[in-house]
Design a protein around this motif. Sequence first.
Motif, PDB file in Angstrom:
ATOM      1  N   LEU A   1       0.840  -1.198   0.000  1.00  0.00           N
ATOM      2  CA  LEU A   1       0.000   0.000   0.000  1.00  0.00           C
ATOM      3  C   LEU A   1       0.878   1.251   0.000  1.00  0.00           C
ATOM      4  CD1 LEU A   1      -2.772   1.343   0.211  1.00  0.00           C
ATOM      5  CD2 LEU A   1      -2.680   0.961   2.684  1.00  0.00           C
ATOM      6  N   LYS A   2       0.702   2.069  -1.026  1.00  0.00           N
ATOM      7  CA  LYS A   2       1.467   3.308  -1.158  1.00  0.00           C
ATOM      8  C   LYS A   2       0.488   4.481  -1.131  1.00  0.00           C
ATOM      9  CE  LYS A   2       3.211   0.750  -4.406  1.00  0.00           C
ATOM     10  NZ  LYS A   2       2.954  -0.532  -3.838  1.00  0.00           N
ATOM     11  N   SER A   3       0.720   5.419  -0.217  1.00  0.00           N
ATOM     12  CA  SER A   3      -0.233   6.513   0.001  1.00  0.00           C
ATOM     13  C   SER A   3       0.466   7.851  -0.067  1.00  0.00           C
ATOM     14  CB  SER A   3      -0.887   6.362   1.375  1.00  0.00           C
ATOM     15  OG  SER A   3      -1.543   5.124   1.477  1.00  0.00           O
ATOM     16  N   ARG A   4      -0.269   8.836  -0.579  1.00  0.00           N
ATOM     17  CA  ARG A   4       0.234  10.214  -0.577  1.00  0.00           C
ATOM     18  C   ARG A   4      -0.955  11.159  -0.502  1.00  0.00           C
ATOM     19  NH1 ARG A   4       0.777   6.468  -4.439  1.00  0.00           N
ATOM     20  NH2 ARG A   4       0.773   7.089  -6.575  1.00  0.00           N
ATOM     21  N   ILE A   5      -0.629  12.410  -0.158  1.00  0.00           N
ATOM     22  CA  ILE A   5      -1.669  13.412   0.077  1.00  0.00           C
ATOM     23  C   ILE A   5      -1.181  14.759  -0.429  1.00  0.00           C
ATOM     24  CG2 ILE A   5      -0.843  13.925   2.405  1.00  0.00           C
ATOM     25  CD1 ILE A   5      -3.818  14.179   3.251  1.00  0.00           C
ATOM     26  N   HIS A   6      -2.116  15.565  -0.891  1.00  0.00           N
ATOM     27  CA  HIS A   6      -1.763  16.914  -1.329  1.00  0.00           C
ATOM     28  C   HIS A   6      -2.904  17.883  -1.055  1.00  0.00           C
ATOM     29  CE1 HIS A   6      -4.315  16.514  -4.916  1.00  0.00           C
ATOM     30  NE2 HIS A   6      -3.887  15.275  -4.943  1.00  0.00           N
ATOM     31  N   LYS A   7      -2.523  19.111  -0.772  1.00  0.00           N
ATOM     32  CA  LYS A   7      -3.498  20.183  -0.598  1.00  0.00           C
ATOM     33  C   LYS A   7      -3.638  20.873  -1.942  1.00  0.00           C
ATOM     34  CE  LYS A   7      -2.482  23.306   2.462  1.00  0.00           C
ATOM     35  NZ  LYS A   7      -2.299  24.469   3.351  1.00  0.00           N
ATOM     36  N   ASP A   8      -4.884  20.997  -2.423  1.00  0.00           N
ATOM     37  CA  ASP A   8      -5.144  21.674  -3.687  1.00  0.00           C
ATOM     38  C   ASP A   8      -5.243  23.172  -3.427  1.00  0.00           C
ATOM     39  OD1 ASP A   8      -5.232  19.215  -5.031  1.00  0.00           O
ATOM     40  OD2 ASP A   8      -7.370  18.984  -4.635  1.00  0.00           O
ATOM     41  N   GLU A   9      -4.209  23.887  -3.838  1.00  0.00           N
ATOM     42  CA  GLU A   9      -4.160  25.338  -3.616  1.00  0.00           C
ATOM     43  C   GLU A   9      -5.126  26.074  -4.532  1.00  0.00           C
ATOM     44  OE1 GLU A   9      -2.671  26.972  -1.264  1.00  0.00           O
ATOM     45  OE2 GLU A   9      -1.520  25.313  -0.435  1.00  0.00           O
ATOM     46  N   VAL A  10      -5.323  25.558  -5.728  1.00  0.00           N
ATOM     47  CA  VAL A  10      -6.224  26.186  -6.691  1.00  0.00           C
ATOM     48  C   VAL A  10      -7.364  25.218  -6.950  1.00  0.00           C
ATOM     49  CG1 VAL A  10      -6.457  27.155  -9.002  1.00  0.00           C
ATOM     50  CG2 VAL A  10      -4.308  27.444  -7.734  1.00  0.00           C
ATOM     51  N   PHE A  11      -8.581  25.632  -6.638  1.00  0.00           N
ATOM     52  CA  PHE A  11      -9.762  24.806  -6.869  1.00  0.00           C
ATOM     53  C   PHE A  11     -10.976  25.716  -6.947  1.00  0.00           C
ATOM     54  CE2 PHE A  11      -9.907  25.504  -2.390  1.00  0.00           C
ATOM     55  CZ  PHE A  11     -11.258  25.542  -2.063  1.00  0.00           C
ATOM     56  N   VAL A  12     -12.017  25.236  -7.579  1.00  0.00           N
ATOM     57  CA  VAL A  12     -13.288  25.951  -7.645  1.00  0.00           C
ATOM     58  C   VAL A  12     -14.387  24.926  -7.435  1.00  0.00           C
ATOM     59  CG1 VAL A  12     -14.855  27.312  -9.091  1.00  0.00           C
ATOM     60  CG2 VAL A  12     -12.390  27.675  -9.258  1.00  0.00           C
ATOM     61  N   ILE A  13     -15.315  25.222  -6.554  1.00  0.00           N
ATOM     62  CA  ILE A  13     -16.503  24.396  -6.361  1.00  0.00           C
ATOM     63  C   ILE A  13     -17.677  25.190  -6.910  1.00  0.00           C
ATOM     64  CG2 ILE A  13     -18.034  23.316  -4.689  1.00  0.00           C
ATOM     65  CD1 ILE A  13     -15.586  22.841  -2.911  1.00  0.00           C
ATOM     66  N   GLY A  14     -18.405  24.576  -7.827  1.00  0.00           N
ATOM     67  CA  GLY A  14     -19.552  25.245  -8.438  1.00  0.00           C
ATOM     68  C   GLY A  14     -19.140  26.523  -9.132  1.00  0.00           C
ATOM     69  N   ASP A  15     -19.800  27.606  -8.824  1.00  0.00           N
ATOM     70  CA  ASP A  15     -19.397  28.879  -9.418  1.00  0.00           C
ATOM     71  C   ASP A  15     -18.673  29.725  -8.374  1.00  0.00           C
ATOM     72  OD1 ASP A  15     -21.018  30.720  -8.104  1.00  0.00           O
ATOM     73  OD2 ASP A  15     -22.442  30.942  -9.718  1.00  0.00           O
ATOM     74  N   ASN A  16     -17.685  29.085  -7.747  1.00  0.00           N
ATOM     75  CA  ASN A  16     -16.781  29.713  -6.781  1.00  0.00           C
ATOM     76  C   ASN A  16     -17.416  29.842  -5.403  1.00  0.00           C
ATOM     77  OD1 ASN A  16     -14.238  30.562  -6.140  1.00  0.00           O
ATOM     78  ND2 ASN A  16     -14.632  32.706  -6.591  1.00  0.00           N
ATOM     79  N   ASP A  17     -18.060  28.777  -4.967  1.00  0.00           N
ATOM     80  CA  ASP A  17     -18.689  28.734  -3.643  1.00  0.00           C
ATOM     81  C   ASP A  17     -17.605  28.528  -2.594  1.00  0.00           C
ATOM     82  OD1 ASP A  17     -20.112  28.296  -1.343  1.00  0.00           O
ATOM     83  OD2 ASP A  17     -21.392  26.722  -2.186  1.00  0.00           O
ATOM     84  N   ASP A  18     -17.249  29.598  -1.876  1.00  0.00           N
ATOM     85  CA  ASP A  18     -16.165  29.502  -0.893  1.00  0.00           C
ATOM     86  C   ASP A  18     -16.636  29.032   0.472  1.00  0.00           C
ATOM     87  OD1 ASP A  18     -17.503  31.782  -0.127  1.00  0.00           O
ATOM     88  OD2 ASP A  18     -15.744  33.088  -0.161  1.00  0.00           O
ATOM     89  N   THR A  19     -17.887  28.586   0.571  1.00  0.00           N
ATOM     90  CA  THR A  19     -18.376  28.031   1.836  1.00  0.00           C
ATOM     91  C   THR A  19     -18.242  26.510   1.861  1.00  0.00           C
ATOM     92  OG1 THR A  19     -20.663  27.762   1.064  1.00  0.00           O
ATOM     93  CG2 THR A  19     -20.067  29.900   2.042  1.00  0.00           C
ATOM     94  N   GLN A  20     -17.677  25.942   0.797  1.00  0.00           N
ATOM     95  CA  GLN A  20     -17.513  24.493   0.724  1.00  0.00           C
ATOM     96  C   GLN A  20     -16.046  24.118   0.584  1.00  0.00           C
ATOM     97  OE1 GLN A  20     -20.226  22.096  -1.596  1.00  0.00           O
ATOM     98  NE2 GLN A  20     -21.360  23.962  -2.135  1.00  0.00           N
ATOM     99  N   GLY A  21     -15.724  22.934   1.084  1.00  0.00           N
ATOM    100  CA  GLY A  21     -14.404  22.353   0.921  1.00  0.00           C
ATOM    101  C   GLY A  21     -14.578  20.884   0.623  1.00  0.00           C
ATOM    102  N   TYR A  22     -13.479  20.186   0.456  1.00  0.00           N
ATOM    103  CA  TYR A  22     -13.571  18.751   0.164  1.00  0.00           C
ATOM    104  C   TYR A  22     -12.335  17.997   0.625  1.00  0.00           C
ATOM    105  CZ  TYR A  22     -10.566  19.931  -3.764  1.00  0.00           C
ATOM    106  OH  TYR A  22      -9.526  20.409  -4.528  1.00  0.00           O
ATOM    107  N   ILE A  23     -12.557  16.727   0.866  1.00  0.00           N
ATOM    108  CA  ILE A  23     -11.496  15.731   1.044  1.00  0.00           C
ATOM    109  C   ILE A  23     -11.894  14.586   0.122  1.00  0.00           C
ATOM    110  CG2 ILE A  23     -10.322  14.154   2.613  1.00  0.00           C
ATOM    111  CD1 ILE A  23     -11.165  16.048   4.918  1.00  0.00           C
ATOM    112  N   HIS A  24     -11.054  14.278  -0.857  1.00  0.00           N
ATOM    113  CA  HIS A  24     -11.377  13.274  -1.871  1.00  0.00           C
ATOM    114  C   HIS A  24     -10.246  12.246  -1.922  1.00  0.00           C
ATOM    115  CE1 HIS A  24     -12.633  12.411  -6.312  1.00  0.00           C
ATOM    116  NE2 HIS A  24     -12.390  11.322  -5.630  1.00  0.00           N
TER     117      HIS A  24
END
Length: 121
Positions: free
Chosen positions: A39-62
Amino acid sequence: MPHLVIGYSRNIHNLSQEKLLKHVNHQLIATGLFQAKDLKSRIHKDEVFVIGDNDDTQGYIHAQLSVLSGRTEEQKQQLSQILLQALLSFKDYEAYTLSVQVCAEILEMPQNQYAKQSIQY
């Protein structure tokens, strides 16, 4: 194999990356479907992202877990639920007033198209 990649939005703060990877790895290894050393795992923070039409009240972990073909549908469903529950049970981050979408995805890679060689140094 398998490979785990977790991405999360930059508006989630103070996420303990290594702690999350170890937490999820532990849950996946406990299924008995993989050997821990594979099992090989890695993680990254997405510095540039847009949810919908730039809804800044939402975040994600995918999380995306890539596994070799040959697993049953039941095994893949089990893995997606275990992965989702592992993400949901992890609370070592700050999301303030965000609505956080937590997602787990199983990707299948054809065995005949995956090559691996371990090298001992």
